[in-house]
Motif scaffolding. Sequence first.
Motif, PDB file in Angstrom:
ATOM      1  N   THR A  73       0.862  -1.189   0.165  1.00  0.00           N
ATOM      2  CA  THR A  73      -0.155   0.057   0.008  1.00  0.00           C
ATOM      3  C   THR A  73       1.025   1.213   0.171  1.00  0.00           C
ATOM      4  OG1 THR A  73      -1.579   1.297   1.331  1.00  0.00           O
ATOM      5  CG2 THR A  73      -0.078  -0.273   2.573  1.00  0.00           C
ATOM      6  N   SER A  74       0.444   2.430  -0.567  1.00  0.00           N
ATOM      7  CA  SER A  74       0.994   3.443  -0.750  1.00  0.00           C
ATOM      8  C   SER A  74       1.101   4.267   0.657  1.00  0.00           C
ATOM      9  CB  SER A  74       0.658   4.439  -1.766  1.00  0.00           C
ATOM     10  OG  SER A  74      -0.843   4.723  -1.182  1.00  0.00           O
ATOM     11  N   GLU A  75       0.384   3.711   1.703  1.00  0.00           N
ATOM     12  CA  GLU A  75       0.284   4.406   3.056  1.00  0.00           C
ATOM     13  C   GLU A  75       1.234   3.631   3.825  1.00  0.00           C
ATOM     14  OE1 GLU A  75      -0.748   7.246   3.383  1.00  0.00           O
ATOM     15  OE2 GLU A  75      -2.698   7.473   2.131  1.00  0.00           O
ATOM     16  N   ILE A  76       1.974   2.664   3.394  1.00  0.00           N
ATOM     17  CA  ILE A  76       2.800   1.869   3.990  1.00  0.00           C
ATOM     18  C   ILE A  76       3.767   2.785   5.150  1.00  0.00           C
ATOM     19  CG2 ILE A  76       4.805   1.556   2.597  1.00  0.00           C
ATOM     20  CD1 ILE A  76       3.890  -1.125   4.851  1.00  0.00           C
ATOM     21  N   ARG A  77       4.102   3.948   4.971  1.00  0.00           N
ATOM     22  CA  ARG A  77       5.096   4.727   6.032  1.00  0.00           C
ATOM     23  C   ARG A  77       4.184   4.996   7.254  1.00  0.00           C
ATOM     24  NH1 ARG A  77       7.096   7.678   0.645  1.00  0.00           N
ATOM     25  NH2 ARG A  77       4.830   7.210   0.397  1.00  0.00           N
ATOM     26  N   MET A  78       3.027   5.100   7.027  1.00  0.00           N
ATOM     27  CA  MET A  78       2.010   5.315   8.235  1.00  0.00           C
ATOM     28  C   MET A  78       1.933   4.238   9.262  1.00  0.00           C
ATOM     29  SD  MET A  78      -1.786   6.917   7.675  1.00  0.00           S
ATOM     30  CE  MET A  78      -2.561   5.450   7.148  1.00  0.00           C
ATOM     31  N   HIS A  79       2.023   3.048   8.503  1.00  0.00           N
ATOM     32  CA  HIS A  79       1.969   1.820   9.357  1.00  0.00           C
ATOM     33  C   HIS A  79       3.191   1.469  10.045  1.00  0.00           C
ATOM     34  CE1 HIS A  79      -1.769   0.038   7.437  1.00  0.00           C
ATOM     35  NE2 HIS A  79      -1.426   1.187   6.510  1.00  0.00           N
ATOM     36  N   LEU A  80       4.282   1.760   9.244  1.00  0.00           N
ATOM     37  CA  LEU A  80       5.803   1.552   9.828  1.00  0.00           C
ATOM     38  C   LEU A  80       5.965   2.764  10.922  1.00  0.00           C
ATOM     39  CD1 LEU A  80       7.724   1.009   6.605  1.00  0.00           C
ATOM     40  CD2 LEU A  80       6.829  -0.880   8.009  1.00  0.00           C
ATOM     41  N   LEU A 122     -11.216   5.915  24.016  1.00  0.00           N
ATOM     42  CA  LEU A 122     -10.224   6.318  23.146  1.00  0.00           C
ATOM     43  C   LEU A 122      -9.456   7.713  23.718  1.00  0.00           C
ATOM     44  CD1 LEU A 122     -12.387   6.029  19.635  1.00  0.00           C
ATOM     45  CD2 LEU A 122     -10.483   4.471  20.474  1.00  0.00           C
ATOM     46  N   GLY A 123      -9.939   8.190  24.630  1.00  0.00           N
ATOM     47  CA  GLY A 123      -9.633   9.158  25.215  1.00  0.00           C
ATOM     48  C   GLY A 123      -9.803  10.519  24.399  1.00  0.00           C
ATOM     49  N   GLY A 124     -10.300  10.365  23.329  1.00  0.00           N
ATOM     50  CA  GLY A 124     -10.624  11.443  22.331  1.00  0.00           C
ATOM     51  C   GLY A 124     -10.192  11.073  21.002  1.00  0.00           C
ATOM     52  N   ILE A 125     -10.879  11.744  19.981  1.00  0.00           N
ATOM     53  CA  ILE A 125     -10.369  11.521  18.605  1.00  0.00           C
ATOM     54  C   ILE A 125      -9.741  12.699  18.055  1.00  0.00           C
ATOM     55  CG2 ILE A 125     -10.988  10.547  16.465  1.00  0.00           C
ATOM     56  CD1 ILE A 125     -13.629   9.461  18.118  1.00  0.00           C
ATOM     57  N   PRO A 126      -8.527  12.900  17.768  1.00  0.00           N
ATOM     58  CA  PRO A 126      -8.008  14.216  17.131  1.00  0.00           C
ATOM     59  C   PRO A 126      -8.185  14.224  15.899  1.00  0.00           C
ATOM     60  CG  PRO A 126      -6.109  12.540  17.968  1.00  0.00           C
ATOM     61  CD  PRO A 126      -7.398  11.999  18.309  1.00  0.00           C
ATOM     62  N   THR A 127      -7.817  15.240  15.282  1.00  0.00           N
ATOM     63  CA  THR A 127      -7.801  15.155  13.708  1.00  0.00           C
ATOM     64  C   THR A 127      -6.521  15.941  13.426  1.00  0.00           C
ATOM     65  OG1 THR A 127     -10.158  15.763  13.558  1.00  0.00           O
ATOM     66  CG2 THR A 127      -9.054  16.460  11.572  1.00  0.00           C
ATOM     67  N   ALA A 128      -5.621  15.270  12.532  1.00  0.00           N
ATOM     68  CA  ALA A 128      -4.462  15.397  12.014  1.00  0.00           C
ATOM     69  C   ALA A 128      -4.751  16.372  10.827  1.00  0.00           C
ATOM     70  CB  ALA A 128      -3.578  14.148  11.518  1.00  0.00           C
ATOM     71  N   PRO A 129      -3.754  17.244  10.609  1.00  0.00           N
ATOM     72  CA  PRO A 129      -3.705  18.380   9.709  1.00  0.00           C
ATOM     73  C   PRO A 129      -3.732  17.639   8.098  1.00  0.00           C
ATOM     74  CG  PRO A 129      -1.665  18.359  10.862  1.00  0.00           C
ATOM     75  CD  PRO A 129      -2.404  17.663  11.492  1.00  0.00           C
ATOM     76  N   PRO A 139       2.679  10.275   7.565  1.00  0.00           N
ATOM     77  CA  PRO A 139       3.132   9.938   8.486  1.00  0.00           C
ATOM     78  C   PRO A 139       3.559  11.209   9.471  1.00  0.00           C
ATOM     79  CG  PRO A 139       4.576   9.213   6.909  1.00  0.00           C
ATOM     80  CD  PRO A 139       3.296   9.861   6.330  1.00  0.00           C
ATOM     81  N   GLU A 140       3.959  12.167   8.836  1.00  0.00           N
ATOM     82  CA  GLU A 140       4.580  13.482   9.695  1.00  0.00           C
ATOM     83  C   GLU A 140       3.076  14.177  10.387  1.00  0.00           C
ATOM     84  OE1 GLU A 140       7.537  14.046  10.603  1.00  0.00           O
ATOM     85  OE2 GLU A 140       7.943  12.245   9.807  1.00  0.00           O
ATOM     86  N   ALA A 141       1.958  13.992   9.563  1.00  0.00           N
ATOM     87  CA  ALA A 141       0.935  14.582  10.167  1.00  0.00           C
ATOM     88  C   ALA A 141       0.358  13.933  11.328  1.00  0.00           C
ATOM     89  CB  ALA A 141      -0.296  14.790   9.006  1.00  0.00           C
ATOM     90  N   VAL A 142       0.633  12.628  11.365  1.00  0.00           N
ATOM     91  CA  VAL A 142       0.001  11.678  12.337  1.00  0.00           C
ATOM     92  C   VAL A 142       1.075  11.598  13.663  1.00  0.00           C
ATOM     93  CG1 VAL A 142      -1.786  10.431  11.102  1.00  0.00           C
ATOM     94  CG2 VAL A 142       0.444   9.521  11.463  1.00  0.00           C
ATOM     95  N   ARG A 143       2.271  11.852  13.273  1.00  0.00           N
ATOM     96  CA  ARG A 143       3.388  11.420  14.114  1.00  0.00           C
ATOM     97  C   ARG A 143       3.004  11.812  16.014  1.00  0.00           C
ATOM     98  NH1 ARG A 143       8.955  10.500  14.294  1.00  0.00           N
ATOM     99  NH2 ARG A 143       9.029  10.589  12.016  1.00  0.00           N
TER     100      ARG A 143
END
Length: 214
Positions: A73-80, A122-129, A139-143
């Motif tokens: 998947t192209s989103e593999i970096r987010m998983h890693l 969940l403690g809350g659900i934030p929204t990454a930019p 991955p940088e947005a969710v870090r």
Amino acid sequence: MDIKQKLKEDIVCISRMLHRKNYLAATDGNVSVRLGDLVFVTPSGVNKGLMEAYQVLTVDLEGKLLSGEGKPTSEIRMHLLAYKLRPDVGAVVHAHLPYATACTLAGIDLLEPVLPEVVITLGGIPTAPYATPGSDEVPEAVRDYLRDYDAILLSRHGAMTVGRDVTDAYNKMEKLEHTARVILAARLQGPLPPLPPVEVEKLQRLREEYKRRG
Ligand SMILES: [Zn+2]
């Protein structure tokens, strides 16, 4: 059945659930599971409702393909990144939840403590930019959120959840979408009153207990 095969079958089962529940469309979304230094992950370009276990790829913790046909998947970096930052994480799910994504478009913040169940589990659900899907920006947005939260909304895109196993990560995705549906329905009637701080404090204490129980 050996453990690797079992984990691949689990990925297929959860991918089909995501598709059946309309949490993604066609080839959207991705699912991975970690086993030591190995990561089993959905391939790019495969319909999640039709995927089979032999199509699940194996990569290392850097994303290098170890076995299977096709491209991860192209989103593999987010998983890693999730596996790198959180040794407690055994699985990652990414989906394009319709109601939760609508919340990000409408500027509705699900981090606001409105529903007690969400504060506890969940403690809350934030929204990454906003970040370009499939790029290094994701991955940088969710870090920063990954350290404290297991369910994160991706602005104008979807959501990512992490868990000790793939069922745990999926359950958080289902909770997230359910929450978004409730909030959107309530918002049709007007602004939402947040829970009073004294009630939030009580729920946060329950959350600590919830986390200890695992
Ligand atoms: Zn996506």
